[in-house]
Design a protein around this motif. Structure first.
Motif: not given
Length: 608
Positions: A354-377
């Motif tokens: 969770x910490x890893x994802x938050x940091x990488x999202x904040x740095x623009x290194x992960x696509x946030x607008x994707x589908x997941x098993x919990x829905x969009x994002x």
């Protein structure tokens, strides 16, 4: 978004356009038929529910109830998979509670690389991924199912399950982990005893005692090898529940996550109105996310084989260059053994995925607008699960790492880049993981000593023949030669030589996996020796330069002289015994390492 992430994503989309469109057309055609059991002839359908309870039979006749396939890699010889013994009944009950049905559709083999390390059975390891993919397809071929749950953790098992599942990409799917064993003997202490044993300074009894203390209970091994890298990737790809990867077996939270996953997959079915198929989760952006997370955590080099093979199963053409270009801009945020002294439980406690994802999202290194098993994002995966009055809830991860010796924010990385190199030169093309190799050891130029099996290297070490600067070449270890077994039996001996002050490197057309450590190792070199690749033209005493900092892999010899040499033929015994003869057809079909070392590559490229 970081411009490099966008660039790699865009070229991946463009390169894959034709094959991806054909794949999605196949998926759409399968999805348009509705609940598959509704299309079966009565006799076929009766066979499919004959073993069910009367209540489940009635639910299956109602097409608005979901029937969920359970594909399991359970066996009780693997500590990681032993907890799965009770999962099917727990899942069935969780589904009955909401008016749905679960059926164990099939089992897949699950071998342990730790048990077979250095043994003939290891030559079946990579091939087992293809068998698992095929077994998954057999399990889902009955067309009885509206969704699927996959129970698997370790090295080839999750990639194989996902490859098979993607060929049924019209189905919603969730992967359910079982979690790591609790921490035992530290990885640093374990590695020290292994090295002492290699030097003859520890007895076999002392070595066995150390290993048993390290691998001591049900659950995944706690170092950050291929198994735990699999789990991290499934979570970042949105195929696990958020925070599910590293919760220990047998805990109330683990049980709650399993129940929730079973029920969540029914919410993704066509009957639910919130339909999200597996094929609409695993796309180019999600694959880029997986590679970013792989680099940020210093994950297993086995995934330079697995991710291209998984991508092929989804109609996507991922290359090593894509992976290396992302590595240049993705900082290393974790230090988990073999890249550090901490284990996966310490990583999880410090903030985890969770910490890893938050940091990488904040740095623009992960696509946030994707589908997941919990829905969009993907931002949902910056949360971690808790039990509150017995109910499962998710909260935002703390803003600070609880231990920056293990997990760091983007502002203070361990390294500004991810540590994967594409190694190229007149010896071929391979990869190196430099995240665990000290900078002063990343460049080695020395005469080669050539081996065709690990025992020969061990014997040479014990005879005192390797006390010098050395590039050890282990050839005829590629997928088409002997199935590409892991080669960790050499690691303690080469580590001793490095500790004695010698410059030491390894070059091989084989693989080292997620436990590769402090020795610079150019692995997966292709073309492999059995196909007449450059490694087959090397001779003892040739000077080779292995430059992990620049990605160079060269023999320092006149080009014309080198080209004129006749390739050496393998002197390894025939691949017979331990069932290896049954896999000859698969070895012949294996693609090169960069194409995933897969028996399916050529067929998938032509069919999708």
């Amino acid at each position: 978004m970081h411009p490099r992430v966008l660039e790699v994503t865009e070229r991946l989309v463009e390169r894959s356009r034709a094959t991806r469109q054909r794949y999605l057309a196949m998926v759409a055609d399968a999805a348009s038929q509705g609940p598959q059991r509704g299309q079966l002839q009565c006799a076929n359908f009766a066979h499919g529910l004959a073993g069910c309870s009367s209540g489940d039979k009635q639910r299956l006749r109602l097409l608005d109830s979901a029937n969920v396939a359970i594909v399991t890699a359970y066996n009780d010889m693997l500590s990681a998979h032993q907890p799965y013994e009770q999962y099917p009944e727990k899942i069935r009950q969780a589904l009955r509670d909401i008016g749905s049905v679960g059926q164990v559709a099939g089992g897949v083999p699950a071998m342990c690389d730790g048990v077979t390390q250095g043994e003939p059975g290891m030559e079946l390891s990579l091939a087992s991924r293809e068998v698992i993919a095929m077994a998954t397809a057999v399990a889902l071929s009955h067309n009885m199912f509206d969704a699927a749950l996959f129970l698997g953790i370790c090295d080839k098992i999750v990639p194989g399950l996902l490859m098979g599942a993607l060929r049924f990409g019209h189905l919603p799917a969730i992967f359910i982990p079982a979690g790591p064993m609790t921490s035992g003997l530290s990885n640093k202490e374990k590695a020290a005893v292994r090295q002492l044993y290699a030097e003859g300074k520890a007895t076999r009894e002392e070595l066995l005692e150390s290993e048993i203390k390290a691998y001591h209970s049900p659950g995944t091994c706690t170092f950050y090898g291929t198994a735990n890298t699999n789990q991290m990737l499934m979570e970042v790809m949105g195929l696990h529940l958020p925070g599910a990867s590293f919760v220990n077996p047998g805990t109330p939270l683990r049980e709650a996550l399993t129940t929730y996953a079973a029920q969540q997959v029914t919410r993704l079915t066509q009957q639910s109105g919130q339909f999200i198929a597996l094929a609409h989760i695993v796309d180019e952006r999600v694959l880029v996310n997986s590679i970013v997370a792989l680099h940020a955590t210093g994950g297993s080099t086995n995934h330079t084989l697995h991710m291209p093979a998984i991508a092929q199963a989804a109609g996507i053409q991922l290359t090593w260059q894509d992976m290396a270009d992302l590595s240049e801009v993705v900082p290393t945020l974790t230090k988990v053994y073999p890249n550090g002294s901490a284990d996966i439980n310490h990583f999880h406690a410090a903030g985890g995925v969770a910490f890893l994802v938050r940091e990488l999202l904040a740095g623009g290194l992960l696509h946030e607008d994707v589908n997941t098993v919990m829905g969009r994002g993907l931002s949902r995966y910056a949360q971690e699960p808790f039990l509150v009055d017995g109910k499962l809830q998710w909260r935002d991860v703390p803003t600070a790492s609880l231990d920056e010796n293990i997990l760091r924010p983007l502002a203070r990385p361990f390294s500004p880049e991810g540590g994967l190199r594409v190694m190229e030169g007149n010896l071929g093309r391979g990869v190196m993981k430099v995240s665990a190799v000290a900078p002063e050891h990343q460049v080695v130029q020395a005469p080669v000593r050539i081996f065709h099996d690990q025992q020969a290297l061990a014997d040479a070490f014990k005879a005192g023949e390797l006390e010098r600067d050395l590039v050890a070449v282990m050839r005829f270890q590629g997928p088409r030669s002997n199935g590409m077994p892991e080669l960790h039996k050499m690691t303690p001996f080469l580590g001793v030589l490095q500790d004695r002050g010698f410059k030491v490197a390894l070059v091989t057309d084989g693989r080292m996996s997620g436990a590769s450590g402090k020795i610079p190792a150019a692995i997966h070199v292709s073309p492999e020796a059995i196909d007449g690749g450059p490694l087959a033209r090397l001779r003892d005493g040739d000077v080779v330069r292995v430059d992990g900092s620049k990605g160079e892999l060269t023999v320092l010899i006149d080009a014309a002289e080198f080209a004129a040499r006749e390739p050496v033929l393998s002197d390894l015994p025939a691949n017979v015994g331990t069932g290896r003869e049954l896999f000859a057809f698969m070895r012949e079909a294996f693609s090169g390492a960069e194409q995933g070392a897969s028996a399916f590559t050529r067929n998938l490229q032509s069919l999708t």
